[in-house]
Enzyme design. Structure first.
Site, PDB file in Angstrom:
ATOM      1  N   LEU A  65      -8.041  98.833  -3.495  1.00 18.18           N
ATOM      2  CA  LEU A  65      -6.646  98.618  -3.866  1.00 18.18           C
ATOM      3  C   LEU A  65      -6.425  98.676  -5.374  1.00 18.18           C
ATOM      4  O   LEU A  65      -7.325  98.389  -6.161  1.00 18.18           O
ATOM      5  CB  LEU A  65      -6.191  97.248  -3.352  1.00 18.18           C
ATOM      6  CG  LEU A  65      -6.379  97.040  -1.845  1.00 18.18           C
ATOM      7  CD1 LEU A  65      -5.927  95.637  -1.451  1.00 18.18           C
ATOM      8  CD2 LEU A  65      -5.632  98.092  -1.043  1.00 18.18           C
ATOM      9  N   HIS A  87      -0.780  99.590  -4.609  1.00 19.08           N
ATOM     10  CA  HIS A  87      -0.771  98.869  -3.328  1.00 19.08           C
ATOM     11  C   HIS A  87      -0.136  97.491  -3.494  1.00 19.08           C
ATOM     12  O   HIS A  87       0.629  97.037  -2.647  1.00 19.08           O
ATOM     13  CB  HIS A  87      -2.197  98.671  -2.809  1.00 19.08           C
ATOM     14  CG  HIS A  87      -2.944  99.937  -2.538  1.00 19.08           C
ATOM     15  ND1 HIS A  87      -3.960 100.390  -3.337  1.00 19.08           N
ATOM     16  CD2 HIS A  87      -2.813 100.844  -1.538  1.00 19.08           C
ATOM     17  CE1 HIS A  87      -4.437 101.519  -2.843  1.00 19.08           C
ATOM     18  NE2 HIS A  87      -3.761 101.826  -1.762  1.00 19.08           N
ATOM     19  N   GLY A 134       4.197 104.356  -0.439  1.00 26.55           N
ATOM     20  CA  GLY A 134       4.530 104.770  -1.810  1.00 26.55           C
ATOM     21  C   GLY A 134       5.100 106.180  -1.849  1.00 26.55           C
ATOM     22  O   GLY A 134       4.681 107.058  -1.092  1.00 26.55           O
ATOM     23  N   GLN A 135       6.016 106.392  -2.790  1.00 25.54           N
ATOM     24  CA  GLN A 135       6.597 107.719  -3.030  1.00 25.54           C
ATOM     25  C   GLN A 135       5.543 108.693  -3.567  1.00 25.54           C
ATOM     26  O   GLN A 135       5.708 109.901  -3.482  1.00 25.54           O
ATOM     27  CB  GLN A 135       7.755 107.553  -4.021  1.00 25.54           C
ATOM     28  CG  GLN A 135       8.348 108.840  -4.580  1.00 25.54           C
ATOM     29  CD  GLN A 135       9.051 109.680  -3.515  1.00 25.54           C
ATOM     30  OE1 GLN A 135       9.429 109.160  -2.467  1.00 25.54           O
ATOM     31  NE2 GLN A 135       9.193 110.967  -3.776  1.00 25.54           N
ATOM     32  N   LYS A 136       4.425 108.164  -4.095  1.00 31.00           N
ATOM     33  CA  LYS A 136       3.352 109.019  -4.614  1.00 31.00           C
ATOM     34  C   LYS A 136       2.925 110.049  -3.559  1.00 31.00           C
ATOM     35  O   LYS A 136       2.653 111.191  -3.876  1.00 31.00           O
ATOM     36  CB  LYS A 136       2.189 108.112  -5.027  1.00 31.00           C
ATOM     37  CG  LYS A 136       0.815 108.686  -4.946  1.00 31.00           C
ATOM     38  CD  LYS A 136       0.419 109.335  -6.234  1.00 31.00           C
ATOM     39  CE  LYS A 136      -1.017 109.803  -6.304  1.00 31.00           C
ATOM     40  NZ  LYS A 136      -1.646 110.159  -5.086  1.00 31.00           N
ATOM     41  N   ARG A 142      -8.378 107.653  -5.935  1.00 30.09           N
ATOM     42  CA  ARG A 142      -9.198 108.814  -6.320  1.00 30.09           C
ATOM     43  C   ARG A 142      -9.375 108.933  -7.835  1.00 30.09           C
ATOM     44  O   ARG A 142     -10.261 109.653  -8.286  1.00 30.09           O
ATOM     45  CB  ARG A 142      -8.583 110.105  -5.776  1.00 30.09           C
ATOM     46  CG  ARG A 142      -8.701 110.214  -4.270  1.00 30.09           C
ATOM     47  CD  ARG A 142      -8.477 111.623  -3.765  1.00 30.09           C
ATOM     48  NE  ARG A 142      -8.953 111.751  -2.396  1.00 30.09           N
ATOM     49  CZ  ARG A 142      -8.231 111.487  -1.308  1.00 30.09           C
ATOM     50  NH1 ARG A 142      -6.999 111.087  -1.437  1.00 30.09           N
ATOM     51  NH2 ARG A 142      -8.759 111.617  -0.103  1.00 30.09           N
TER      52      ARG A 142
END
Ligand code: PAF
Length: 285
Positions: free
Chosen positions: A30, A34, A144-146, A184
């Site tokens: 996380l 998050h 998330g919009q990511k 990542r």
């Protein structure tokens, strides 16, 4: 904070939670992104459930399932501090028992962008999220919009399968230099970490062009492509300027559609060394 693994433990713990229940599904390792979802859930719900499950079915054969970063103890400490009420950490055998053969396929919007270069990825995402929803039974679920396309796929899936819940999409959390937070990012070496800011710089350049009046989708894609190509450690996989709902590439001018003013989703997939990063920005309303 209670932590459960088995399905019957989850069901018992879920019965004890005050309604409404907000749910944050994660693959662990996380970060602040998050935690911002957990906080959004806390602000709107009486209880917050978080799942941690590295879902094998959303990784392709050449992707990083075995190497995916994991640190359960650290995740649990962070969630306890953030004030989550219940954490579910199912095993692969619980979610995909021997003989498993049922899949959720969202058909059209999974063919484009990430779906075009990661075949099967969204089938794995939609399937696991549908299973998590039916086990946790939240009233609200936070993403998330990511991962803009994932958000669109989950919204479609929840609507199509009549899940009685609201899918809430929260803004992308960024580092001070603009890099979108992602588990990542830990794969990046120091020079790669520096180079990775190129994604946000490319999106911002196109956003500025849009703000200055540029409405030609091809020119916005070209603007992002040129910025990415200026970074020697970056290799562009796609630069997209698409309709935010259908995710179809816009050809020609960005124009008002449906209830929207001029708007478009700019998105990028870029390799920085061996690490594949994605990011996006919504233009307009
Ligand atoms: O975004 C993620 O972390 C995953 O795709 C999700 C939604 C938890 C499903 O495995």
């Amino acid at each position: 904070m209670e932590t459960v693994i088995a399905l019957d433990e989850l069901r018992l713990a879920r019965l004890r939670l005050p309604e409404t229940v907000g749910f944050v599904p994660t693959m662990g390792f996380l970060h602040e992104g998050h935690l911002s979802l957990v906080r959004a859930a806390q602000a709107e719900c009486a209880s917050v459930v978080v799942s941690i499950f590295v879902n094998p079915t959303q990784f392709g054969p050449n992707e990083d399932l075995a190497a995916y970063p994991r640190d359960l103890q650290r995740d649990l400490r962070m969630l306890a501090e953030a004030g989550a009420d219940l954490v579910w950490t199912p095993t692969p055998e619980i979610l995909y028992p021997f003989g498993y053969q049922t899949w959720v396929t969202v058909e059209q919007i999974t063919q484009l962008l990430e779906g075009a270069v990661r075949p099967g990825h969204f089938r794995g995402v939609a399937t696991v999220v549908a299973k998590l929803f039916s086990c946790v039974r939240p009233q609200r679920a936070y993403f998330g919009q990511k991962d803009a396309q994932q958000a669109a796929v989950i919204r479609r899936m929840a609507q199509d399968l009549n899940f009685d819940l609201q899918v809430v999409i929260c803004p992308t959390r960024r580092e001070a230099d603009g890099l979108a937070m992602s588990s990542r990012n830990t794969y990046l070496s120091p020079p790669e970490r520096q180079a990775a800011t190129i994604l946000y710089r490319a999106l911002s350049a196109a956003q500025q062009a849009f703000a200055a009046g540029e409405r030609d989708a091809g020119r916005l894609r070209q603007c992002m492509t040129e910025v990415i190509q200026s970074e020697p450690l970056a290799r562009l996989q796609y630069a997209s300027c698409a309709d935010p709902d259908s995710l179809q590439e816009i050809e020609g001018q960005i124009s008002p559609a449906g209830d929207h003013q001029d708007c478009a989703l700019l998105s990028l997939a870029v390799y920085i060394g061996k690490t594949r990063l994605i990011d996006n920005i919504l233009l307009g309303d």
